[in-house]
Design a protein around this motif. Structure first.
Motif, PDB file in Angstrom:
ATOM      1  N   TRP A  41      56.135  20.618  50.135  1.00 32.82           N
ATOM      2  CA  TRP A  41      54.764  20.293  49.907  1.00 32.82           C
ATOM      3  C   TRP A  41      54.924  19.479  48.401  1.00 32.82           C
ATOM      4  CZ3 TRP A  41      50.668  20.326  52.302  1.00 32.82           C
ATOM      5  CH2 TRP A  41      49.275  20.102  51.432  1.00 32.82           C
ATOM      6  N   GLU A  45      52.882  16.170  49.976  1.00 37.02           N
ATOM      7  CA  GLU A  45      51.286  16.230  49.420  1.00 37.02           C
ATOM      8  C   GLU A  45      50.774  14.901  48.970  1.00 37.02           C
ATOM      9  OE1 GLU A  45      47.979  16.800  46.864  1.00 37.02           O
ATOM     10  OE2 GLU A  45      49.941  16.386  46.297  1.00 37.02           O
ATOM     11  N   GLN A  49      48.055  13.051  50.779  1.00 37.99           N
ATOM     12  CA  GLN A  49      46.768  12.532  50.029  1.00 37.99           C
ATOM     13  C   GLN A  49      46.572  10.987  50.084  1.00 37.99           C
ATOM     14  OE1 GLN A  49      44.284  14.110  48.671  1.00 37.99           O
ATOM     15  NE2 GLN A  49      45.062  16.059  47.956  1.00 37.99           N
ATOM     16  N   LYS A 163      47.381  26.516  48.018  1.00 33.08           N
ATOM     17  CA  LYS A 163      47.546  24.957  48.535  1.00 33.08           C
ATOM     18  C   LYS A 163      46.457  24.426  49.532  1.00 33.08           C
ATOM     19  CE  LYS A 163      51.073  24.391  45.953  1.00 33.08           C
ATOM     20  NZ  LYS A 163      50.746  23.465  44.660  1.00 33.08           N
ATOM     21  N   LEU A 164      46.009  25.551  50.417  1.00 31.45           N
ATOM     22  CA  LEU A 164      45.064  25.306  51.504  1.00 31.45           C
ATOM     23  C   LEU A 164      44.210  26.467  51.647  1.00 31.45           C
ATOM     24  CD1 LEU A 164      47.333  23.492  53.967  1.00 31.45           C
ATOM     25  CD2 LEU A 164      45.597  22.431  52.522  1.00 31.45           C
ATOM     26  N   THR A 202      42.382  21.222  51.069  1.00 31.67           N
ATOM     27  CA  THR A 202      42.815  21.443  49.628  1.00 31.67           C
ATOM     28  C   THR A 202      41.719  22.024  48.779  1.00 31.67           C
ATOM     29  OG1 THR A 202      42.595  19.347  49.284  1.00 31.67           O
ATOM     30  CG2 THR A 202      44.913  20.105  49.632  1.00 31.67           C
TER      31      THR A 202
END
Length: 328
Positions: A41, A45, A49, A163-164, A202
């Motif tokens: 991640w 990530e 993003q 994270k989610l 997120t």
């Protein structure tokens, strides 16, 4: 950021989905699956993003219309799925239906069970069960997905590991629960495969609605096209997600991709309705002397969704029909 998994193989193909849920693009070159993204991640990530911002700005020429019916659960299977009962008001009501009072410790120490995680039902897939007599129920919940969480992580430390977030339909077979719990060894046959929203997000997507590691929006549940309940998920949540993550990491490390559920969202304000049939039935017993709402029948449909302040769907919807399972 919003992520989904297109149905492909056992673990799906990772998609980045636009904020308004209208467009999507594959995450080729970043991570092939959501689990692969979570495993690394810190590296994936930022790239995801950046792709998400490009998609929202209309800069992805290879984007396509997002179809939630073509999606599996964001994690089609997971290393671990642990479901809590963070809304103790709900626990109290459902236990009353079995003639059981709750111990005082339920208000201070979270309940948790480990559910089936080797395969989830897609958000638009049918719920296939063999018998209506099992007492088929839906449970509208919220879940978080973590990265790697070290053993002994405290509630003050766990927020950074969330994270989610997703929505959940925790399918429950109410008429199988009493005998199973009577054995003193927890749920198993009474908790078949669960379902999750087509999109995982997120926490920053929630803005001010994500505070104290709670989601402060209403969870809307429709049964056969009629509103069944819309309790506020941030109200009456006895244990926030930080506390739930700390509870299961007390004496074990959690691997990236661990899913932790809130349990059925429930408010003490009865006017908001319920997110499961068992709670509605218990309220009917308390108010009218008998349960009048039946459990789900073959052909019944449940829809679970959460809207933002502008009335836009945040996670997409879980929209499922119960049908009779026929062995091949």
């Amino acid at each position: 950021m919003k992520l989904a998994s297109l149905k492909q193989g056992r673990d799906g193909q990772l998609l980045v989905v636009s904020r308004d849920l209208s467009r999507a693009v594959t995450a080729d070159g970043i991570a092939s699956t959501l689990q692969a993204a979570l495993d690394y991640w810190a590296e994936t990530e930022p790239a995801l993003q950046a792709l998400y911002q490009q998609l929202n700005q209309g800069g992805c020429t290879d984007s396509f219309a997002f179809d939630p019916a073509a999606c599996a659960s964001p994690l089609p299977r997971a290393y671990q799925w642990a479901d809590g009962s963070a809304y103790v008001n709900h626990v109290e009501l459902v236990r009353k239906a079995r003639g059981a009072e709750i111990p005082a410790s339920f208000w201070t120490d979270p309940l948790m069970y480990q559910g089936m995680s080797d395969g989830f039902i897609g958000p638009y897939e049918d719920i296939r069960l063999a018998e209506e007599a099992w007492g088929i129920d839906f449970e509208g919940e919220i879940a978080v997905i973590t990265d790697d969480v070290p053993m002994g992580t405290t509630a003050e430390q766990t927020g950074s590991h969330i994270k989610l977030l997703m929505l959940v339909n925790d399918v429950s077979l109410r008429n199988l629960i009493p005998n199973e719990l009577g054995k003193g060894f927890g749920f198993f046959q009474s908790k078949p495969a669960s379902s999750f929203s087509p999109v995982a997000i997120t926490p920053d997507e929630l803005g001010d609605a994500w505070r104290d590691t709670k989601v402060h929006h209403r969870l809307r549940v429709h049964l056969n096209g009629k509103l069944f309940g819309e309790p506020d998920a941030g109200t009456d949540m006895t244990f926030n997600f930080a506390r739930l993550v700390a509870h299961i990491s007390f004496n074990r490390a959690l691997c990236a991709g661990t899913i932790i559920g809130s349990g059925t969202v429930s408010n003490t304000d009865r006017s908001t309705g319920s997110c499961c049939l068992a709670e509605r039935r218990m309220l009917e017993i308390l108010e009218q002397g008998e349960a009048r709402t039946p459990f789900m029948k073959f052909g019944d449909r449940v829809r679970i969704e959460m809207l933002d302040a502008q009335g836009q769907s945040i996670f997409g919807s879980i929209d499922q029909q119960v049908i009779k399972y026929e062995a091949l």
